[in-house]
Design a protein around this motif. Structure first.
Motif, PDB file in Angstrom:
ATOM      1  N   LEU A 110       0.821  -1.219   0.000  1.00 56.23           N
ATOM      2  CA  LEU A 110       0.000   0.000   0.000  1.00 56.23           C
ATOM      3  C   LEU A 110       0.851   1.264   0.000  1.00 56.23           C
ATOM      4  CD1 LEU A 110      -2.753  -1.010   2.594  1.00 56.23           C
ATOM      5  CD2 LEU A 110      -2.996  -0.856   0.108  1.00 56.23           C
ATOM      6  N   SER A 111       2.086   1.168   0.507  1.00 57.88           N
ATOM      7  CA  SER A 111       2.949   2.350   0.578  1.00 57.88           C
ATOM      8  C   SER A 111       3.853   2.489  -0.641  1.00 57.88           C
ATOM      9  CB  SER A 111       3.807   2.296   1.841  1.00 57.88           C
ATOM     10  OG  SER A 111       4.664   1.173   1.810  1.00 57.88           O
ATOM     11  N   GLU A 112       3.731   1.578  -1.602  1.00 59.51           N
ATOM     12  CA  GLU A 112       4.519   1.675  -2.823  1.00 59.51           C
ATOM     13  C   GLU A 112       3.937   2.738  -3.753  1.00 59.51           C
ATOM     14  OE1 GLU A 112       4.583  -2.159  -4.575  1.00 59.51           O
ATOM     15  OE2 GLU A 112       5.991  -3.016  -3.117  1.00 59.51           O
ATOM     16  N   VAL A 113       4.800   3.339  -4.566  1.00 59.74           N
ATOM     17  CA  VAL A 113       4.341   4.336  -5.536  1.00 59.74           C
ATOM     18  C   VAL A 113       3.486   3.647  -6.593  1.00 59.74           C
ATOM     19  CG1 VAL A 113       5.056   5.981  -7.303  1.00 59.74           C
ATOM     20  CG2 VAL A 113       6.352   5.797  -5.171  1.00 59.74           C
ATOM     21  N   LYS A 114       2.240   4.070  -6.699  1.00 55.32           N
ATOM     22  CA  LYS A 114       1.312   3.464  -7.657  1.00 55.32           C
ATOM     23  C   LYS A 114       1.078   4.358  -8.873  1.00 55.32           C
ATOM     24  CE  LYS A 114      -0.028  -0.325  -5.413  1.00 55.32           C
ATOM     25  NZ  LYS A 114       0.793  -0.187  -4.208  1.00 55.32           N
ATOM     26  N   THR A 115       1.100   5.654  -8.648  1.00 63.65           N
ATOM     27  CA  THR A 115       0.789   6.595  -9.725  1.00 63.65           C
ATOM     28  C   THR A 115       1.868   7.660  -9.828  1.00 63.65           C
ATOM     29  OG1 THR A 115      -1.576   6.283  -9.285  1.00 63.65           O
ATOM     30  CG2 THR A 115      -0.960   8.158 -10.664  1.00 63.65           C
ATOM     31  N   ILE A 116       2.290   7.946 -11.068  1.00 62.17           N
ATOM     32  CA  ILE A 116       3.269   9.007 -11.325  1.00 62.17           C
ATOM     33  C   ILE A 116       2.650   9.978 -12.325  1.00 62.17           C
ATOM     34  CG2 ILE A 116       5.593   9.539 -12.132  1.00 62.17           C
ATOM     35  CD1 ILE A 116       6.242   6.540 -11.595  1.00 62.17           C
ATOM     36  N   THR A 117       2.481  11.205 -11.934  1.00 63.02           N
ATOM     37  CA  THR A 117       1.919  12.213 -12.828  1.00 63.02           C
ATOM     38  C   THR A 117       3.017  13.180 -13.258  1.00 63.02           C
ATOM     39  OG1 THR A 117       1.267  13.661 -10.984  1.00 63.02           O
ATOM     40  CG2 THR A 117      -0.348  12.041 -11.745  1.00 63.02           C
ATOM     41  N   VAL A 118       2.984  13.573 -14.524  1.00 64.82           N
ATOM     42  CA  VAL A 118       3.987  14.491 -15.077  1.00 64.82           C
ATOM     43  C   VAL A 118       3.280  15.732 -15.609  1.00 64.82           C
ATOM     44  CG1 VAL A 118       5.856  14.747 -16.738  1.00 64.82           C
ATOM     45  CG2 VAL A 118       5.431  12.518 -15.698  1.00 64.82           C
ATOM     46  N   HIS A 119       3.812  16.883 -15.281  1.00 61.84           N
ATOM     47  CA  HIS A 119       3.164  18.139 -15.643  1.00 61.84           C
ATOM     48  C   HIS A 119       4.139  19.094 -16.346  1.00 61.84           C
ATOM     49  CE1 HIS A 119      -0.119  16.921 -12.953  1.00 61.84           C
ATOM     50  NE2 HIS A 119       0.829  16.592 -12.094  1.00 61.84           N
ATOM     51  N   ASN A 120       3.575  19.915 -17.224  1.00 60.67           N
ATOM     52  CA  ASN A 120       4.274  21.051 -17.837  1.00 60.67           C
ATOM     53  C   ASN A 120       5.319  20.654 -18.877  1.00 60.67           C
ATOM     54  OD1 ASN A 120       4.220  23.889 -17.874  1.00 60.67           O
ATOM     55  ND2 ASN A 120       6.141  24.015 -16.766  1.00 60.67           N
ATOM     56  N   ASN A 121       5.294  19.411 -19.338  1.00 63.31           N
ATOM     57  CA  ASN A 121       6.261  18.977 -20.353  1.00 63.31           C
ATOM     58  C   ASN A 121       5.641  19.041 -21.742  1.00 63.31           C
ATOM     59  OD1 ASN A 121       4.588  16.834 -19.278  1.00 63.31           O
ATOM     60  ND2 ASN A 121       5.680  15.438 -20.637  1.00 63.31           N
ATOM     61  N   SER A 122       6.461  19.387 -22.739  1.00 63.60           N
ATOM     62  CA  SER A 122       6.003  19.447 -24.127  1.00 63.60           C
ATOM     63  C   SER A 122       6.861  18.577 -25.036  1.00 63.60           C
ATOM     64  CB  SER A 122       6.030  20.898 -24.638  1.00 63.60           C
ATOM     65  OG  SER A 122       5.152  21.707 -23.900  1.00 63.60           O
ATOM     66  N   PHE A 123       8.170  18.676 -24.875  1.00 64.17           N
ATOM     67  CA  PHE A 123       9.085  17.987 -25.779  1.00 64.17           C
ATOM     68  C   PHE A 123       9.525  16.635 -25.239  1.00 64.17           C
ATOM     69  CE2 PHE A 123       9.376  22.462 -26.806  1.00 64.17           C
ATOM     70  CZ  PHE A 123       9.283  22.443 -28.186  1.00 64.17           C
ATOM     71  N   ILE A 124       9.614  16.511 -23.937  1.00 61.94           N
ATOM     72  CA  ILE A 124       9.960  15.229 -23.325  1.00 61.94           C
ATOM     73  C   ILE A 124       8.661  14.546 -22.914  1.00 61.94           C
ATOM     74  CG2 ILE A 124      11.255  14.074 -21.506  1.00 61.94           C
ATOM     75  CD1 ILE A 124      12.995  15.538 -23.473  1.00 61.94           C
ATOM     76  N   THR A 125       8.468  13.302 -23.335  1.00 60.91           N
ATOM     77  CA  THR A 125       7.213  12.599 -23.069  1.00 60.91           C
ATOM     78  C   THR A 125       7.101  12.187 -21.598  1.00 60.91           C
ATOM     79  OG1 THR A 125       8.118  10.404 -23.572  1.00 60.91           O
ATOM     80  CG2 THR A 125       7.238  11.686 -25.421  1.00 60.91           C
ATOM     81  N   ASP A 126       5.880  11.911 -21.183  1.00 59.14           N
ATOM     82  CA  ASP A 126       5.647  11.426 -19.817  1.00 59.14           C
ATOM     83  C   ASP A 126       6.434  10.146 -19.560  1.00 59.14           C
ATOM     84  OD1 ASP A 126       3.877  13.491 -19.815  1.00 59.14           O
ATOM     85  OD2 ASP A 126       2.090  12.304 -19.387  1.00 59.14           O
ATOM     86  N   GLU A 127       6.452   9.275 -20.570  1.00 55.19           N
ATOM     87  CA  GLU A 127       7.142   7.990 -20.420  1.00 55.19           C
ATOM     88  C   GLU A 127       8.647   8.182 -20.196  1.00 55.19           C
ATOM     89  OE1 GLU A 127       5.001   8.746 -22.796  1.00 55.19           O
ATOM     90  OE2 GLU A 127       3.291   7.505 -22.180  1.00 55.19           O
ATOM     91  N   GLU A 128       9.245   9.109 -20.949  1.00 52.24           N
ATOM     92  CA  GLU A 128      10.681   9.358 -20.800  1.00 52.24           C
ATOM     93  C   GLU A 128      11.000   9.895 -19.409  1.00 52.24           C
ATOM     94  OE1 GLU A 128      12.851  10.874 -24.634  1.00 52.24           O
ATOM     95  OE2 GLU A 128      10.814  11.698 -24.668  1.00 52.24           O
ATOM     96  N   ILE A 129      10.194  10.841 -18.941  1.00 51.25           N
ATOM     97  CA  ILE A 129      10.430  11.445 -17.631  1.00 51.25           C
ATOM     98  C   ILE A 129      10.245  10.403 -16.530  1.00 51.25           C
ATOM     99  CG2 ILE A 129       9.508  13.116 -15.967  1.00 51.25           C
ATOM    100  CD1 ILE A 129       8.961  14.967 -18.343  1.00 51.25           C
ATOM    101  N   THR A 130       9.203   9.592 -16.667  1.00 49.43           N
ATOM    102  CA  THR A 130       8.946   8.549 -15.667  1.00 49.43           C
ATOM    103  C   THR A 130      10.095   7.554 -15.606  1.00 49.43           C
ATOM    104  OG1 THR A 130       6.556   8.753 -16.020  1.00 49.43           O
ATOM    105  CG2 THR A 130       7.337   6.759 -14.951  1.00 49.43           C
ATOM    106  N   GLU A 131      10.594   7.176 -16.772  1.00 49.95           N
ATOM    107  CA  GLU A 131      11.705   6.218 -16.815  1.00 49.95           C
ATOM    108  C   GLU A 131      12.979   6.819 -16.213  1.00 49.95           C
ATOM    109  OE1 GLU A 131      14.116   3.424 -20.058  1.00 49.95           O
ATOM    110  OE2 GLU A 131      12.348   4.583 -20.678  1.00 49.95           O
ATOM    111  N   LEU A 132      13.251   8.086 -16.549  1.00 54.82           N
ATOM    112  CA  LEU A 132      14.443   8.748 -16.017  1.00 54.82           C
ATOM    113  C   LEU A 132      14.387   8.907 -14.499  1.00 54.82           C
ATOM    114  CD1 LEU A 132      15.019  11.608 -18.636  1.00 54.82           C
ATOM    115  CD2 LEU A 132      16.563   9.710 -18.164  1.00 54.82           C
ATOM    116  N   SER A 133      13.187   9.061 -13.964  1.00 55.49           N
ATOM    117  CA  SER A 133      13.031   9.301 -12.523  1.00 55.49           C
ATOM    118  C   SER A 133      13.401   8.082 -11.681  1.00 55.49           C
ATOM    119  CB  SER A 133      11.590   9.702 -12.216  1.00 55.49           C
ATOM    120  OG  SER A 133      10.701   8.599 -12.377  1.00 55.49           O
TER     121      SER A 133
END
Length: 266
Positions: A51-74
């Motif tokens: 229950l304490s594991e990260v389940k959802t990752i939201t990405v905001h304000n990006n245009s050129f870098i995709t959500d998937e790329e940012i999530t993977e880099l994180s």
């Protein structure tokens, strides 16, 4: 004597009430401690459970870098414990990407992490073989960042084989208001013997613009007002050089000019 007897009876009457009050107080204290105990046990169970594991990752304000790329880099795809996240480490990883300027990472209970990025000012995309590279407002081409397709977030810059003229064009585009920059689809560098600064633009609203790199931003400032006075069904060329004027593609000469433009871009 009667007075003393009355006092003795009064104290005896109070004893059961005192005992009952003490009992209630002890019960309340027991309930309080038991609540604290079970609360601490619940926290321990929560921290040790999925229950304490990260389940959802939201990405905001990006245009050129995709959500998937940012999530993977994180690195958050490994589903770490939400309370064990190293925010500084995530921000450092994301800033290694040359497009990202600033990063803000927030924990949002129960199991969501919000990532807000601030990207560098990208004013154009340049074609490099089968890939597309972002161009910063300084004219720097980020060859470490490659896109497989052109998605239109910034104008496509074509034919800029000279770094000096690419930097000049980038600077002029940077000076444009965002609403005008968003109207530009493609910018072609068309140097001539008498003028190395010639450019040709294709706009998203169907018009073609002829101008020069020198003072381009100043000339384009009038573009919205010029277009507002034109029939949207009549397409043509808007000249923003020495003077601003419009030529439609209605006459034979204009049609030939349009064909010449298309041929020169092939």
């Amino acid at each position: 004597m009667n007075k003393d007897n009355k006092n003795i009876v009064s104290i005896e009457d109070r004893i059961p009430k005192l005992k009952e009050a003490r009992k209630k107080k002890a019960n309340r204290r027991l309930v309080f401690y038991m609540t604290i105990f079970f609360f601490l046990i619940s926290i321990i169970v929560y921290l040790q459970s999925p229950l304490s594991e990260v389940k959802t990752i939201t990405v905001h304000n990006n245009s050129f870098i995709t959500d998937e790329e940012i999530t993977e880099l994180s690195g958050l795809l490994d589903k770490p414990n939400i309370w064990a996240i190293d925010f500084a480490d995530i921000e450092s990883k994301l800033k290694d990407n040359p497009v990202i300027e600033e990063v803000d990472v927030e924990r949002k209970l129960p199991n969501t992490v919000a990532i807000t990025v601030e990207e560098k000012e990208i004013i154009g995309i340049i074609e490099d073989g089968t890939n597309y590279l972002p161009v910063l407002h300084t004219g720097e081409v980020l060859d470490s960042v490659e896109y497989q397709s052109f998605t239109g977030e910034a104008p496509l810059l074509i034919g800029f084989t000279d770094e000096e003229f690419l930097k000049k064009m980038a600077d002029e585009l940077y000076q444009l208001p965002p609403d005008i920059l968003d109207l530009i689809s493609e910018v072609y560098w068309k140097p001539e013997e008498g003028n190395q600064n010639n450019i040709l633009l294709f706009m998203n609203d169907g018009f073609v613009v002829k101008g020069t790199i020198m003072d381009f931003a100043e000339g384009m400032a009038v573009y919205p007002s010029v277009v507002s006075q034109l029939d949207p069904n009549t397409k043509g060329i808007i000249h923003i050089g020495v003077g601003v004027y419009f030529e439609s593609f209605e006459s034979d000469a204009d049609i030939e000019e349009e064909e010449e433009i298309e041929e020169s871009l092939e």
